[in-house]
Design a protein around this motif. Sequence first.
Motif, PDB file in Angstrom:
ATOM      1  N   GLU A 230       0.863  -1.180   0.000  1.00 34.20           N
ATOM      2  CA  GLU A 230       0.000   0.000   0.000  1.00 34.20           C
ATOM      3  C   GLU A 230       0.898   1.227   0.000  1.00 34.20           C
ATOM      4  O   GLU A 230       1.709   1.417   0.899  1.00 34.20           O
ATOM      5  CB  GLU A 230      -0.914   0.037   1.224  1.00 34.20           C
ATOM      6  N   GLN A 231       0.741   2.051  -1.032  1.00 32.35           N
ATOM      7  CA  GLN A 231       1.520   3.285  -1.124  1.00 32.35           C
ATOM      8  C   GLN A 231       0.958   4.330  -0.158  1.00 32.35           C
ATOM      9  O   GLN A 231      -0.117   4.151   0.422  1.00 32.35           O
ATOM     10  CB  GLN A 231       1.487   3.810  -2.563  1.00 32.35           C
ATOM     11  N   GLY A 232       1.666   5.424  -0.023  1.00 26.48           N
ATOM     12  CA  GLY A 232       1.240   6.477   0.895  1.00 26.48           C
ATOM     13  C   GLY A 232      -0.116   7.069   0.563  1.00 26.48           C
ATOM     14  O   GLY A 232      -0.834   7.544   1.452  1.00 26.48           O
ATOM     15  N   ASP A 233      -0.495   7.033  -0.740  1.00 31.03           N
ATOM     16  CA  ASP A 233      -1.788   7.594  -1.147  1.00 31.03           C
ATOM     17  C   ASP A 233      -2.927   6.592  -1.037  1.00 31.03           C
ATOM     18  O   ASP A 233      -4.061   6.891  -1.406  1.00 31.03           O
ATOM     19  CB  ASP A 233      -1.708   8.137  -2.580  1.00 31.03           C
ATOM     20  N   GLY A 234      -2.635   5.377  -0.541  1.00 27.95           N
ATOM     21  CA  GLY A 234      -3.684   4.372  -0.385  1.00 27.95           C
ATOM     22  C   GLY A 234      -3.846   3.446  -1.563  1.00 27.95           C
ATOM     23  O   GLY A 234      -4.647   2.508  -1.499  1.00 27.95           O
ATOM     24  N   SER A 235      -3.110   3.670  -2.649  1.00 28.57           N
ATOM     25  CA  SER A 235      -3.184   2.763  -3.795  1.00 28.57           C
ATOM     26  C   SER A 235      -2.450   1.467  -3.459  1.00 28.57           C
ATOM     27  O   SER A 235      -1.543   1.440  -2.624  1.00 28.57           O
ATOM     28  CB  SER A 235      -2.576   3.415  -5.043  1.00 28.57           C
ATOM     29  N   LEU A 236      -2.850   0.397  -4.118  1.00 27.54           N
ATOM     30  CA  LEU A 236      -2.283  -0.926  -3.863  1.00 27.54           C
ATOM     31  C   LEU A 236      -1.501  -1.400  -5.080  1.00 27.54           C
ATOM     32  O   LEU A 236      -1.937  -1.226  -6.219  1.00 27.54           O
ATOM     33  CB  LEU A 236      -3.401  -1.924  -3.551  1.00 27.54           C
ATOM     34  N   SER A 237      -0.355  -2.010  -4.820  1.00 25.42           N
ATOM     35  CA  SER A 237       0.481  -2.526  -5.901  1.00 25.42           C
ATOM     36  C   SER A 237       0.952  -3.929  -5.547  1.00 25.42           C
ATOM     37  O   SER A 237       1.354  -4.183  -4.407  1.00 25.42           O
ATOM     38  CB  SER A 237       1.712  -1.637  -6.128  1.00 25.42           C
ATOM     39  N   LEU A 238       0.906  -4.806  -6.519  1.00 23.87           N
ATOM     40  CA  LEU A 238       1.411  -6.161  -6.357  1.00 23.87           C
ATOM     41  C   LEU A 238       2.793  -6.219  -6.987  1.00 23.87           C
ATOM     42  O   LEU A 238       2.944  -5.964  -8.184  1.00 23.87           O
ATOM     43  CB  LEU A 238       0.455  -7.153  -7.030  1.00 23.87           C
ATOM     44  N   ARG A 247       6.203  -4.333 -11.053  1.00 22.85           N
ATOM     45  CA  ARG A 247       4.815  -4.407 -10.590  1.00 22.85           C
ATOM     46  C   ARG A 247       4.032  -5.358 -11.475  1.00 22.85           C
ATOM     47  O   ARG A 247       4.144  -5.338 -12.692  1.00 22.85           O
ATOM     48  CB  ARG A 247       4.157  -3.027 -10.641  1.00 22.85           C
ATOM     49  N   LEU A 248       3.195  -6.171 -10.836  1.00 28.49           N
ATOM     50  CA  LEU A 248       2.327  -7.078 -11.579  1.00 28.49           C
ATOM     51  C   LEU A 248       0.948  -6.467 -11.803  1.00 28.49           C
ATOM     52  O   LEU A 248       0.305  -6.728 -12.807  1.00 28.49           O
ATOM     53  CB  LEU A 248       2.183  -8.402 -10.819  1.00 28.49           C
ATOM     54  N   ALA A 249       0.493  -5.675 -10.822  1.00 29.11           N
ATOM     55  CA  ALA A 249      -0.841  -5.073 -10.917  1.00 29.11           C
ATOM     56  C   ALA A 249      -0.912  -3.872  -9.984  1.00 29.11           C
ATOM     57  O   ALA A 249      -0.148  -3.775  -9.018  1.00 29.11           O
ATOM     58  CB  ALA A 249      -1.927  -6.092 -10.543  1.00 29.11           C
ATOM     59  N   VAL A 250      -1.831  -2.964 -10.290  1.00 27.07           N
ATOM     60  CA  VAL A 250      -2.004  -1.742  -9.499  1.00 27.07           C
ATOM     61  C   VAL A 250      -3.491  -1.485  -9.303  1.00 27.07           C
ATOM     62  O   VAL A 250      -4.302  -1.725 -10.199  1.00 27.07           O
ATOM     63  CB  VAL A 250      -1.365  -0.519 -10.210  1.00 27.07           C
ATOM     64  N   TRP A 251      -3.870  -1.025  -8.105  1.00 23.65           N
ATOM     65  CA  TRP A 251      -5.231  -0.562  -7.842  1.00 23.65           C
ATOM     66  C   TRP A 251      -5.155   0.799  -7.152  1.00 23.65           C
ATOM     67  O   TRP A 251      -4.341   0.986  -6.250  1.00 23.65           O
ATOM     68  CB  TRP A 251      -6.005  -1.524  -6.930  1.00 23.65           C
ATOM     69  N   PRO A 252      -5.999   1.783  -7.516  1.00 23.95           N
ATOM     70  CA  PRO A 252      -6.992   1.704  -8.598  1.00 23.95           C
ATOM     71  C   PRO A 252      -6.348   1.732  -9.982  1.00 23.95           C
ATOM     72  O   PRO A 252      -5.201   2.138 -10.122  1.00 23.95           O
ATOM     73  CB  PRO A 252      -7.863   2.941  -8.359  1.00 23.95           C
ATOM     74  N   ILE A 253      -7.110   1.289 -10.971  1.00 25.84           N
ATOM     75  CA  ILE A 253      -6.591   1.179 -12.337  1.00 25.84           C
ATOM     76  C   ILE A 253      -6.086   2.524 -12.842  1.00 25.84           C
ATOM     77  O   ILE A 253      -5.108   2.611 -13.567  1.00 25.84           O
ATOM     78  CB  ILE A 253      -7.665   0.631 -13.301  1.00 25.84           C
ATOM     79  N   GLN A 254      -6.723   3.616 -12.417  1.00 27.49           N
ATOM     80  CA  GLN A 254      -6.330   4.944 -12.856  1.00 27.49           C
ATOM     81  C   GLN A 254      -4.872   5.232 -12.536  1.00 27.49           C
ATOM     82  O   GLN A 254      -4.174   5.905 -13.281  1.00 27.49           O
ATOM     83  CB  GLN A 254      -7.229   6.007 -12.189  1.00 27.49           C
TER      84      GLN A 254
END
Length: 262
Positions: A230-238, A247-254
């Motif tokens: 979880e990054q500082g802005d709350g986005s999630l990265s695998l 990185r395999l995936a990121v949320w949110p997609i934006q």
Amino acid sequence: MLSCRTIFISDVHLGCKDCQADYLLSFLTQSRAEKIFLLGDIVDFWSMQKQLHWPAAHNKVLQCLLQKAEQGVDVIYVPGNHDEALRLYKGKSFGNIQIALRANHTTAQGKKLLLIHGDELDKEICFGRFQSWLGDNLYDVLLFLNRWYNRVRRLFGGHYFSLAAYIKSRVPGALHAIARYRRAAIKKAKKGGYDGIVCGHIHHPELVIEDDIIYCNDGDWIDSCTALIEQGDGSLSLYHFAEQQHRLAVWPIQARENEKAA
């Protein structure tokens, strides 16, 4: 140095000869987080009952986690099925590492996540005893192939490649089981009123939105070598972390679209 808000890790299987402890240790030493969630099967008591395997790198991983906890990082350990003996110590702490049967986490974007290992979902998938036995033994074969394949690759200067994950992704039966597990996890999160769920157990890293629920499987350190961040802005990265990181995936997609545009 990778600075983030939260790290989610599961299925390390310390004590198993297939554990990629060196890659995990490198990831942990190059990462800085406020919280670390250890979502089960960190230590593989099952494997150690069959054969004791505890090289120096396995010890260093535990020492690194204990050191981070002593330095003020919140480290929460949710035991899985391979380290279920630790469930007896729920509510207690070992060297500032807290033991819990499950956990909750609210991201910087206000998303409430349910955190479990995931073995409790097995009954929802309805695998019979024979299917479970067959699956475990076939996976052992995959790990054997994965181990020797990568030894040969390194002899020729190649980087780590998860042969086991590659084969699983092309077996219809495995993909069907993964989909059933994902649906069971999403159902559990939705029933509990959560925005998402983070789990492990099946050694298949994934970060998707389904039925308006964020499904995060942080993968493993047996063949996938992945962690959820979880990054500082709350986005999630695998993240995949071996000789090369990506990185395999990121949320949110934006967030991924903005990254590409940059």
